[in-house]
Every structure is written in C-alpha cells, then in structure tokens.
Motif scaffolding. Structure first.
Motif, PDB file in Angstrom:
ATOM      1  N   MET A 145       7.253  34.874  58.392  1.00  0.00           N
ATOM      2  CA  MET A 145       7.461  35.538  57.109  1.00  0.00           C
ATOM      3  C   MET A 145       7.327  34.612  55.952  1.00  0.00           C
ATOM      4  O   MET A 145       7.800  33.477  55.833  1.00  0.00           O
ATOM      5  CB  MET A 145       8.870  35.957  57.032  1.00  0.00           C
ATOM      6  N   THR A 146       6.552  35.161  54.762  1.00  0.00           N
ATOM      7  CA  THR A 146       6.038  34.208  53.855  1.00  0.00           C
ATOM      8  C   THR A 146       6.494  35.503  52.675  1.00  0.00           C
ATOM      9  O   THR A 146       6.332  36.551  52.756  1.00  0.00           O
ATOM     10  CB  THR A 146       4.552  34.033  53.819  1.00  0.00           C
ATOM     11  N   THR A 147       6.630  34.882  51.339  1.00  0.00           N
ATOM     12  CA  THR A 147       6.514  35.731  50.230  1.00  0.00           C
ATOM     13  C   THR A 147       5.511  35.540  49.507  1.00  0.00           C
ATOM     14  O   THR A 147       4.767  34.644  49.434  1.00  0.00           O
ATOM     15  CB  THR A 147       7.849  35.444  49.376  1.00  0.00           C
ATOM     16  N   SER A 148       5.255  36.435  48.571  1.00  0.00           N
ATOM     17  CA  SER A 148       3.847  36.449  47.815  1.00  0.00           C
ATOM     18  C   SER A 148       4.089  36.230  46.318  1.00  0.00           C
ATOM     19  O   SER A 148       4.400  37.170  45.538  1.00  0.00           O
ATOM     20  CB  SER A 148       3.012  37.895  48.068  1.00  0.00           C
ATOM     21  N   PRO A 149       3.906  35.066  45.741  1.00  0.00           N
ATOM     22  CA  PRO A 149       4.002  34.755  44.309  1.00  0.00           C
ATOM     23  C   PRO A 149       2.947  35.310  43.571  1.00  0.00           C
ATOM     24  O   PRO A 149       2.975  35.387  42.377  1.00  0.00           O
ATOM     25  CB  PRO A 149       4.370  33.149  44.227  1.00  0.00           C
ATOM     26  N   GLN A 150       1.677  35.468  44.262  1.00  0.00           N
ATOM     27  CA  GLN A 150       0.453  35.797  43.335  1.00  0.00           C
ATOM     28  C   GLN A 150       0.498  37.318  42.710  1.00  0.00           C
ATOM     29  O   GLN A 150       0.990  38.176  43.432  1.00  0.00           O
ATOM     30  CB  GLN A 150      -0.781  35.832  44.508  1.00  0.00           C
ATOM     31  N   GLN A 151       0.116  37.179  41.313  1.00  0.00           N
ATOM     32  CA  GLN A 151       0.083  38.360  40.703  1.00  0.00           C
ATOM     33  C   GLN A 151      -0.952  39.471  40.871  1.00  0.00           C
ATOM     34  O   GLN A 151      -1.980  38.971  40.558  1.00  0.00           O
ATOM     35  CB  GLN A 151       0.255  38.185  39.013  1.00  0.00           C
ATOM     36  N   THR A 152      -0.701  40.260  41.635  1.00  0.00           N
ATOM     37  CA  THR A 152      -1.753  41.433  41.901  1.00  0.00           C
ATOM     38  C   THR A 152      -1.017  42.769  41.872  1.00  0.00           C
ATOM     39  O   THR A 152       0.066  42.909  41.863  1.00  0.00           O
ATOM     40  CB  THR A 152      -2.385  41.122  43.456  1.00  0.00           C
ATOM     41  N   THR A 153      -1.942  43.837  41.756  1.00  0.00           N
ATOM     42  CA  THR A 153      -1.595  45.130  41.701  1.00  0.00           C
ATOM     43  C   THR A 153      -2.085  45.778  43.148  1.00  0.00           C
ATOM     44  O   THR A 153      -3.116  45.849  43.279  1.00  0.00           O
ATOM     45  CB  THR A 153      -1.987  45.833  40.517  1.00  0.00           C
ATOM     46  N   GLU A 154      -1.254  46.449  43.710  1.00  0.00           N
ATOM     47  CA  GLU A 154      -1.734  47.097  44.954  1.00  0.00           C
ATOM     48  C   GLU A 154      -1.313  48.649  44.753  1.00  0.00           C
ATOM     49  O   GLU A 154      -0.058  48.974  44.514  1.00  0.00           O
ATOM     50  CB  GLU A 154      -0.910  46.494  46.148  1.00  0.00           C
ATOM     51  N   PHE A 155      -2.214  49.459  45.178  1.00  0.00           N
ATOM     52  CA  PHE A 155      -1.892  50.908  45.174  1.00  0.00           C
ATOM     53  C   PHE A 155      -2.554  51.529  46.284  1.00  0.00           C
ATOM     54  O   PHE A 155      -3.625  50.904  46.946  1.00  0.00           O
ATOM     55  CB  PHE A 155      -2.091  51.407  43.819  1.00  0.00           C
ATOM     56  N   LEU A 156      -2.357  52.847  46.388  1.00  0.00           N
ATOM     57  CA  LEU A 156      -2.977  53.766  47.484  1.00  0.00           C
ATOM     58  C   LEU A 156      -3.455  54.921  46.567  1.00  0.00           C
ATOM     59  O   LEU A 156      -2.795  55.322  45.631  1.00  0.00           O
ATOM     60  CB  LEU A 156      -2.078  54.211  48.433  1.00  0.00           C
ATOM     61  N   VAL A 157      -4.588  55.438  47.177  1.00  0.00           N
ATOM     62  CA  VAL A 157      -5.266  56.509  46.439  1.00  0.00           C
ATOM     63  C   VAL A 157      -5.358  57.792  47.465  1.00  0.00           C
ATOM     64  O   VAL A 157      -6.000  57.360  48.564  1.00  0.00           O
ATOM     65  CB  VAL A 157      -6.552  56.431  45.642  1.00  0.00           C
ATOM     66  N   PRO A 200       5.354  44.433  44.467  1.00  0.00           N
ATOM     67  CA  PRO A 200       4.775  43.427  45.251  1.00  0.00           C
ATOM     68  C   PRO A 200       5.527  43.264  46.708  1.00  0.00           C
ATOM     69  O   PRO A 200       6.553  43.663  46.869  1.00  0.00           O
ATOM     70  CB  PRO A 200       4.991  42.015  44.380  1.00  0.00           C
ATOM     71  N   PRO A 201       4.917  42.761  47.575  1.00  0.00           N
ATOM     72  CA  PRO A 201       5.445  42.747  48.788  1.00  0.00           C
ATOM     73  C   PRO A 201       6.945  41.927  49.033  1.00  0.00           C
ATOM     74  O   PRO A 201       6.968  40.996  48.173  1.00  0.00           O
ATOM     75  CB  PRO A 201       4.462  41.731  49.718  1.00  0.00           C
ATOM     76  N   ILE A 202       7.794  42.292  49.521  1.00  0.00           N
ATOM     77  CA  ILE A 202       9.081  41.765  49.663  1.00  0.00           C
ATOM     78  C   ILE A 202       9.000  40.913  50.693  1.00  0.00           C
ATOM     79  O   ILE A 202       9.628  39.626  50.574  1.00  0.00           O
ATOM     80  CB  ILE A 202      10.182  42.988  50.089  1.00  0.00           C
ATOM     81  N   ALA A 203       8.067  40.971  51.836  1.00  0.00           N
ATOM     82  CA  ALA A 203       7.926  39.992  52.766  1.00  0.00           C
ATOM     83  C   ALA A 203       6.723  40.280  53.381  1.00  0.00           C
ATOM     84  O   ALA A 203       6.131  41.566  53.386  1.00  0.00           O
ATOM     85  CB  ALA A 203       8.987  39.990  53.577  1.00  0.00           C
ATOM     86  N   THR A 204       5.912  39.150  53.846  1.00  0.00           N
ATOM     87  CA  THR A 204       4.800  39.358  54.915  1.00  0.00           C
ATOM     88  C   THR A 204       4.999  38.761  56.276  1.00  0.00           C
ATOM     89  O   THR A 204       5.611  37.806  56.210  1.00  0.00           O
ATOM     90  CB  THR A 204       3.393  38.885  54.093  1.00  0.00           C
ATOM     91  N   TYR A 205       4.423  39.534  57.173  1.00  0.00           N
ATOM     92  CA  TYR A 205       4.278  38.806  58.612  1.00  0.00           C
ATOM     93  C   TYR A 205       3.174  38.493  58.997  1.00  0.00           C
ATOM     94  O   TYR A 205       2.534  39.430  59.627  1.00  0.00           O
ATOM     95  CB  TYR A 205       5.369  39.625  59.378  1.00  0.00           C
ATOM     96  N   PRO A 206       2.396  37.290  58.861  1.00  0.00           N
ATOM     97  CA  PRO A 206       1.305  37.001  59.414  1.00  0.00           C
ATOM     98  C   PRO A 206       1.336  36.989  61.006  1.00  0.00           C
ATOM     99  O   PRO A 206       2.344  36.671  61.412  1.00  0.00           O
ATOM    100  CB  PRO A 206       0.982  35.493  58.770  1.00  0.00           C
ATOM    101  N   ALA A 207       0.039  37.493  61.666  1.00  0.00           N
ATOM    102  CA  ALA A 207      -0.038  37.399  63.040  1.00  0.00           C
ATOM    103  C   ALA A 207       0.300  36.061  63.617  1.00  0.00           C
ATOM    104  O   ALA A 207       0.129  35.059  62.996  1.00  0.00           O
ATOM    105  CB  ALA A 207      -1.258  37.952  63.372  1.00  0.00           C
TER     106      ALA A 207
END
Length: 108
Positions: free
Chosen positions: A1-13, A101-108
């Motif tokens: 698991m990693t956390t993401s400090p990068q400032q991005t905006t993610e959204f769905l349309v 922002p992601p709470i956590a990510t799980y790379p393969a």
C-alpha cells in the motif's frame, strides 16, 4: 500500500447518450479528447461503457489542477460546439462525481 501526496483532481463523468446519437456523440467525444490531451494540466482520461447500459459512457479523468480550474476547461474554444450540441445528444444530464484524493492505493 502507498499513499498519494501528489495534488491532483480525479473525477468521473456520466454521459447517458441517446441511442440514436451514439456514433455522432462518440466521434465528437474522441475529437475533444485529442484536444484535451494537449492541455498542460491534463494527466489522463479513460472512457468506459456502463456494463449494464452501453449507451451510458463513464469518463475517469485526472488533472493536475483544482476543481475550479477544471470547470474553466469546459469554456475552451475547441469545446464550444461540443458543449452547445451536448444536450441534444444526451438522454439526461451529464453528471460529475469528484473524488477525494486516494486514501490508499494497492499496486500490483
């Protein structure tokens, strides 16, 4: 698991496309995508069909800017015609869902 400090905006349309406008809409969407991909703040976009309703397209976008700047993107000159014709090609309203922002990510 990693956390993401990068400032991005993610959204769905969510785009509920009229069946009769399916091909025309996709052609215009893909054309806009070619322009959007050239924007300096653009990170990525993927376009999906709803598995239960192939006439509903779902975009997942990531941008390196804030939410307010994203709505400014809708006013770009290359989007004028697309935005003007959008309502005639959709069954309902375009819907934006902004993600935290992601709470956590799980790379393969």
């Amino acid at each position: 698991m990693t956390t993401s400090p990068q400032q991005t905006t993610e959204f769905l349309v969510f785009l509920p496309v009229r069946p009769a406008a399916r091909d025309e809409f996709r052609a215009k969407l893909f054309e806009i995508g070619d322009h959007v991909a050239q924007e300096p703040e653009f990170v990525s976009c993927s376009i999906h069909e709803d598995a239960d309703d192939p006439d509903t397209l779902v975009l997942r976008e990531v941008w390196a800017c804030g939410r307010d700047e994203l709505f400014e993107q809708l006013k770009r000159p290359y989007r004028t015609r697309y935005e003007a014709e959008l309502s005639s090609m959709l069954e309902g309203e375009r819907r934006f869902v902004f993600l935290t922002p992601p709470i956590a990510t799980y790379p393969a």
